[in-house]
Design a protein around this motif. Structure first.
Motif, PDB file in Angstrom:
ATOM      1  N   HIS A 223       0.866  -1.199   0.000  1.00 42.60           N
ATOM      2  CA  HIS A 223       0.000   0.000   0.000  1.00 42.60           C
ATOM      3  C   HIS A 223       0.900   1.246   0.000  1.00 42.60           C
ATOM      4  O   HIS A 223       0.716   2.159  -0.804  1.00 42.60           O
ATOM      5  N   SER A 257      -7.237  -2.331   1.313  1.00 43.03           N
ATOM      6  CA  SER A 257      -6.525  -1.296   2.035  1.00 43.03           C
ATOM      7  C   SER A 257      -6.549   0.032   1.280  1.00 43.03           C
ATOM      8  O   SER A 257      -6.761   1.095   1.867  1.00 43.03           O
ATOM      9  N   LEU A 258      -6.370  -0.017  -0.039  1.00 38.67           N
ATOM     10  CA  LEU A 258      -6.370   1.235  -0.815  1.00 38.67           C
ATOM     11  C   LEU A 258      -7.790   1.796  -0.928  1.00 38.67           C
ATOM     12  O   LEU A 258      -7.973   2.994  -1.149  1.00 38.67           O
ATOM     13  N   ALA A 259      -8.797   0.934  -0.804  1.00 35.28           N
ATOM     14  CA  ALA A 259     -10.206   1.355  -0.715  1.00 35.28           C
ATOM     15  C   ALA A 259     -10.658   2.196  -1.913  1.00 35.28           C
ATOM     16  O   ALA A 259     -11.440   3.132  -1.756  1.00 35.28           O
ATOM     17  N   TYR A 261      -9.096   4.365  -3.628  1.00 39.54           N
ATOM     18  CA  TYR A 261      -8.575   5.735  -3.754  1.00 39.54           C
ATOM     19  C   TYR A 261      -7.712   5.905  -4.993  1.00 39.54           C
ATOM     20  O   TYR A 261      -7.758   6.949  -5.651  1.00 39.54           O
ATOM     21  N   ILE A 262      -6.876   4.901  -5.293  1.00 39.71           N
ATOM     22  CA  ILE A 262      -6.002   4.994  -6.467  1.00 39.71           C
ATOM     23  C   ILE A 262      -6.761   4.405  -7.656  1.00 39.71           C
ATOM     24  O   ILE A 262      -6.994   3.202  -7.717  1.00 39.71           O
ATOM     25  N   GLN A 263      -7.160   5.263  -8.567  1.00 39.04           N
ATOM     26  CA  GLN A 263      -7.987   4.853  -9.695  1.00 39.04           C
ATOM     27  C   GLN A 263      -7.104   4.533 -10.883  1.00 39.04           C
ATOM     28  O   GLN A 263      -6.687   5.419 -11.617  1.00 39.04           O
ATOM     29  N   LEU A 267      -4.561  -1.567 -11.564  1.00 36.00           N
ATOM     30  CA  LEU A 267      -4.751  -2.018 -10.191  1.00 36.00           C
ATOM     31  C   LEU A 267      -6.149  -2.610 -10.006  1.00 36.00           C
ATOM     32  O   LEU A 267      -6.321  -3.700  -9.475  1.00 36.00           O
TER      33      LEU A 267
END
Lengths: 302, 302
Positions: A223, A257-259, A261-263, A267
């Motif tokens: 993460h 964990s990243l939920a 957020y990183i688009q 991923l």
């Protein structure tokens, strides 16, 4: 066709090879890492033997070493292992004796940057300019390319020594790093697992809670690496990662964990190709040495 | 001499300037960030007004935007703000309207990469190829150069969203990040401080325990950035860092935390020059826009 020499200098073993590519390995040897003089002497003899028996001169040798190492060409200790806790190896000149005795061109980098360059050349990171290679075994270390070049900076990355959340109620083990206690390496390296569970990691059964905890520590660290480097891929090697069932566990935990957020589709839609084992397998290290010197000599021709 | 346009697009305010360098700012404006159409319209009018009143065409405009943003030129949403939690701004095309209405060359990057390029050009990171710029304010974000180029990778770094140790006994505040709870930003941004202490950060007195906790969170995060990027320098900007007494606290805590593992004189002997405020101060953001477009146009000439 030029033949190259590669050296994977690890804290446990050294691997040396002569090759033009992973498909054309002309000679290979591995032996335990003992005292510096003795170990480097065996390295030198391997290449001398190859040259005298084949009648062929190696075009250059790429050295990928455990560290910390000095990568600054302007430094008086360039090519040295510097502040390692490994007995006898502090301030050892690794590059000097090899270059001198074999009278050849050399290239020098960390073991993990070497493995990363090997993966970029022939393995799981071909055509990628931004990725990381992490090894999780006796120690935890990372390297990679950013903007198409190996990660160096001030010294070189020490990805195993980041600090991560540690829930003492769930895991009262204080960590095994002599410098930082419960850093990533202190919590999740092979020796940390062995100390915590009183069993070597490879003997812990699949459903042992050790693996869920291990996958959590790896996922939280990845993460962080994703938030820091925004890599196009992450390659996970080393002894601990030979437990292949860790891969799906880690992938799932990272997405949680990243939920969201990183688009990035890399991923969110292709996580199976985003977190992968090394394409070169057990040879990633030594082929990294071959790739490192090949890259240097190819560049000097440009 | 060419004049350039710079835009610092922040979540709270926009700053626009026309300049050739920080010493020669021809025009400047700042206004609050409202709705996207209205805000971008004010940006466009500022440059139109400059051009019509001066009779001078700006050579290009560098846009440094809050994010997450899409930096991939091959993507259909290149130049957009993407998954921001800021109301009304999700999937906003920032670059398109500016490029179209002003019919000029544009360059687009994150606010922090922009500030980093500004610092590399005129500020506290001149001649450095590997450093990071971190802003700690309404949010926490980072950018920088690695191997001489801005950090992009898959998307771009999100340094504020790394996970760090959180001792709930000392600090029961659960964190304020809507995605990750107690990530770095969730624990240490200005709004996190305000929620925890029920007072705006700037009103907390020097000896309030808030600052020791804040310095701890910043130091542990910088520990991680040092282990990851091995930067030659770290620049700390943003509203929270205007409390200058944080700098010596952070420097001391980092050296303690790294515990001598990273051996570099930059760190061990020159920590005061290693962790520094921005050289361009409050103008780092907008001058970053100027530097960004200047760098792009200079390169296309090469």
């Amino acid at each position: 066709m030029k033949v190259y020499g590669g050296i994977e200098g690890g804290g446990t073993k050294f691997v040396c090879a002569v090759a033009t590519s992973p498909e054309d390995v002309r000679a290979e040897t591995r032996f335990p890492t003992t005292k510096p003089e003795e170990t480097l002497q065996r390295v030198i003899e391997f290449f001398q033997d190859y040259e005298s028996s084949s009648g062929e001169k190696v075009a250059g040798i790429g050295i990928c070493s455990f560290g910390p190492v000095d990568l600054d060409p302007s430094s008086p200790t360039y090519g040295y292992i510097t502040s390692t806790p490994k007995p006898g190896w502090k301030l050892t000149d690794v590059m000097g004796p090899i270059q001198e005795k074999l009278a050849t061109e050399v290239a020098f980098d960390t073991d993990t940057n070497g493995a990363a360059i090997g993966e970029a050349t022939w393995g799981a990171a071909q055509n990628l300019g931004d990725f990381i290679y992490l090894t999780i075994g006796t120690g935890i270390g990372g390297g990679g390319l950013v903007n198409g070049e190996p990660l160096h900076g001030m010294v070189h990355p020490e990805m195993g020594h980041i600090r991560i959340p540690h829930n003492y109620e769930r895991d009262p083990f204080p960590g095994s790093c002599p410098y930082h206690g419960d850093c990533f390496e202190g919590l999740a390296s092979g020796p940390a697992m062995e100390k915590r569970w009183k069993t070597r990691a490879e003997f812990l059964p699949v459903h042992h809670p050790a693996w869920d905890l291990e996958a959590d520590y790896i996922a939280v660290s990845l993460h962080n690496f994703i938030c820091d480097y925004s890599p196009q891929r992450i390659i996970l090697g080393g002894g601990v990662m030979r437990q292949e069932y860790l891969f799906p566990m880690i992938r799932k935990k990272i997405l949680n964990s990243l939920a969201g957020y990183i688009q990035s589709p890399l991923l969110l839609e292709h996580i199976d190709e985003y977190i992968v084992p090394p394409g070169l397998g057990e040879r990633a290290g030594v082929m990294g040495g071959i790739a490192l010197i090949k890259r240097k000599l190819d560049k000097s021709v440009d």
